[in-house]
Structures are given as C-alpha cells and as structure tokens.
Enzyme design. Structure first.
Site, short mmCIF file in Angstrom:
data_model
loop_
_atom_site.label_atom_id
_atom_site.label_comp_id
_atom_site.label_asym_id
_atom_site.label_seq_id
_atom_site.Cartn_x
_atom_site.Cartn_y
_atom_site.Cartn_z
N HIS A 1 6.48 2.06 -0.07
CA HIS A 1 7.56 1.06 -0.13
C HIS A 1 7.78 0.38 1.23
O HIS A 1 7.54 -0.81 1.38
CB HIS A 1 8.86 1.72 -0.58
CG HIS A 1 8.79 2.42 -1.90
ND1 HIS A 1 8.51 1.78 -3.09
CD2 HIS A 1 8.97 3.73 -2.22
CE1 HIS A 1 8.52 2.66 -4.08
NE2 HIS A 1 8.79 3.85 -3.58
O1 RIB Z 1 13.58 2.91 -2.69
C1 RIB Z 1 12.72 3.09 -1.59
C2 RIB Z 1 13.50 3.12 -0.31
O2 RIB Z 1 14.38 4.23 -0.34
C3 RIB Z 1 12.61 3.33 0.93
O3 RIB Z 1 13.19 2.67 2.02
C4 RIB Z 1 12.64 4.80 1.13
O4 RIB Z 1 12.48 5.16 2.52
C5 RIB Z 1 14.02 5.16 0.68
O5 RIB Z 1 14.89 4.97 1.78
#
Ligand code: RIB
Ligand code: CA
Length: 299
Positions: free
Chosen positions: A241
C-alpha cells in the site's frame, strides 16, 4: 523533488521510506510520525530505525499521539507489536529532532519557496489536519499532497462492514478536513494499492538486489506474509500500500487517475459520493512498479 513523509511505520511504511530515502530523485527533508498502526512512541522509534537501515541521516519529528477527538486503535495484528513484523533493524542514530511535527512542517513550508514541498502521507492524517487548522498560511504553501487512503469502488479493510480503509477510518475527522480542503491532492486508495502485490519471486528478487534496504524489504514482506499465517486463505502475494505514494511522486506514468466526486463519512471514515472533486488512482502498472521499487532499492 523535496518532500516530507508523514508516517506510522508500519511494515509497508518501512518499505516506502527505505525506497524514498535511497532514490536520488527524492529529497526527503524529514519524517514526521503519528499514532496509527501502532502507538506514537513505537512509530517514532521505528522511523529512526528505518533511517539507520537506509544509511541516509534524516530528521524524525514526532507528531500526534492520538486521532482528533478519539482514542488510538493500533493494528498489531497486521504489523506486530513492534510495528515492523519482528524484523530486526538497527537502533536509531539519534533522538527525534523534535516532538512537534506540526510545528516542523509549518516552519519547513514557511522557509521554502511556496509550492515546492510535497507531503507524502502514509498514515492517518492527524498531523496534516492540525497543520491546516493551526498554520493555514503554511498549508497554502504545500505543493502537493500524495496520500495513501480510502477505498472507492472496492471494499475497505476496517470495521465489521469493511466499508472504510484504515488511514481514513483511524481519524475520520482529520481525513475529512484534509480531503475536503481543496488542496492539490492525489489519493491512492486500496483500489490501486491492492493491484501492486509482492509474491515469493519478488522477495527473491529483492534479496538478489542485495543492499541493506532491499534485504530489509524482503524480510518485511515475508513478515507481512507471516502475519496472515493460519488464516483460511493461503496468500500468494501481499499488497504494497504505502510504497505507492513515493512511487507515484517518482513515476506518475505508472498510475491511472480518475476524477471522482467524494466525501469522507464523518463517523466511519468511509469514502462515499459527495461534492468534493478528487484525483484518485484507480489503476497501476504493477510490473512497472515492481521494477521501479527494486531499482530504487538498489541505489
Ligand atoms: O490501509 C493501509 C494503510 O493502513 C497503510 O498505510 C498501512 O500502513 C496502514 O497504516
Ligand atoms: Ca501506514
């Protein structure tokens, strides 16, 4: 390209930061930390450890210890109790440069030419919302906000109904204030980040790259897999992500943007149809991103 990374490291944050610190085309001025995946003391210590692993001295400024008007809700189930999936990192090279990330952001923005600094946001938007509230003149000098967050057409990853995504849901008030402010902002939601996946072959590729940051990223992705052991479905790959944020700053050509009219639902943080026009990444060239990440970690 000068930028500040706002982060809650966090396994995928760590991969994003190791890459961003090492690539020559990004000039990371500082890391600002916030409570999110894990508590502020852990995210701040982890930011220092990641800087030490990258071998690129970079100031760390600690920020908000809790969302606006709420209690923190860490996600140790995904990132482990140490926030880095148990992967061993060196000790921080220095104490945090300050415990007031918002004041640092304001000072940095006021000292630089207007519209020259990007905010790369990998976490709940508490620090950024506080910057907008308390330093509007500095916020007006932000060049661009690139933020990982939200789920547009896809299910989220938070709550019983999975309508919301963690970064927006952890601090919905902050998310609304930032996403509704009319700033030059690109949102990279789960719709895009779930397309950028790492499998066993990519882990092996990072180990072959052989630099300390690339080997650490291989270890982090393996830890990401380990966090899902015992779950019914065997995962063949894991989504990356947060690495999408610096990758977008470097290679926007590897992303497909759409303009959507959305708003942040106050209580849940879910993205729902609304009056705010937003640039959202809805597609990626996953092979191109994997190449760009591996090449960046070889620097
Ligand atoms: O949904 C993904 C996000 O939530 C990313 O930033 C991960 O590090 C968590 O913080
Ligand atoms: Ca994060």
């Amino acid at each position: 390209m000068p930028a500040i990374i706002d982060t809650d490291p966090g396994i995928d944050d760590a991969i994003a930061i190791l890459h961003a610190l090492r690539v020559p085309d990004l000039d990371i001025l500082a890391l600002t930390t916030v409570a999110g995946n894990i508590g502020l003391s852990v995210t701040t210590g982890n930011a220092g450890r990641i800087v030490a692993c990258a071998g690129v001295p970079t100031p760390v400024h600690a920020g908000a210890a809790a969302p606006l008007g709420r209690e923190p809700r860490p996600e140790t189930g995904v990132h482990g109790t140490d926030g880095l999936g148990g992967v061993t990192f060196p000790a921080p090279l220095a104490e945090p440069a300050s415990r007031d990330a918002v004041a640092y952001m304001a000072e940095a923005l006021m000292a630089a030419e207007p519209k020259t600094i990007d905010l790369l946001c990998l976490a709940p938007l508490t620090n950024v919302a506080l910057l907008l509230r308390h330093h509007p003149e500095a916020a007006a000098r932000i060049r661009r906000i690139i933020a990982m967050g939200g789920a547009v057409d896809e299910p989220g990853n938070m709550g019983a109904d999975k309508r919301a995504e963690f970064n927006l849901a952890h601090d919905p008030e902050a998310a609304a204030e930032v996403l509704h402010a009319g700033l030059d902002l690109v949102l990279i939601p789960l719709d895009a980040t779930r397309q950028f996946r790492a499998n066993a072959d990519f882990i092996a590729r990072l180990r072959t790259v052989g630099t300390a940051p690339s080997v650490a990223c291989a270890d982090l992705i393996e830890a990401y897999f380990a966090q899902t052991e015992g779950q019914t479905q065997i995962r063949e790959s894991r989504p990356l992500h947060d690495p999408c944020v610096p990758l977008y700053a470097l290679r926007p050509d590897l992303f497909r943007l759409e303009t959507r009219s959305l708003q942040v639902e106050p209580e849940s943080g879910a993205l729902v149809p609304g009056p705010y026009q937003m640039q959202v990444a809805m597609g990626v060239d996953a092979d191109g991103l994997r190449d760009a990440l591996a090449e960046g970690l070889a620097c």
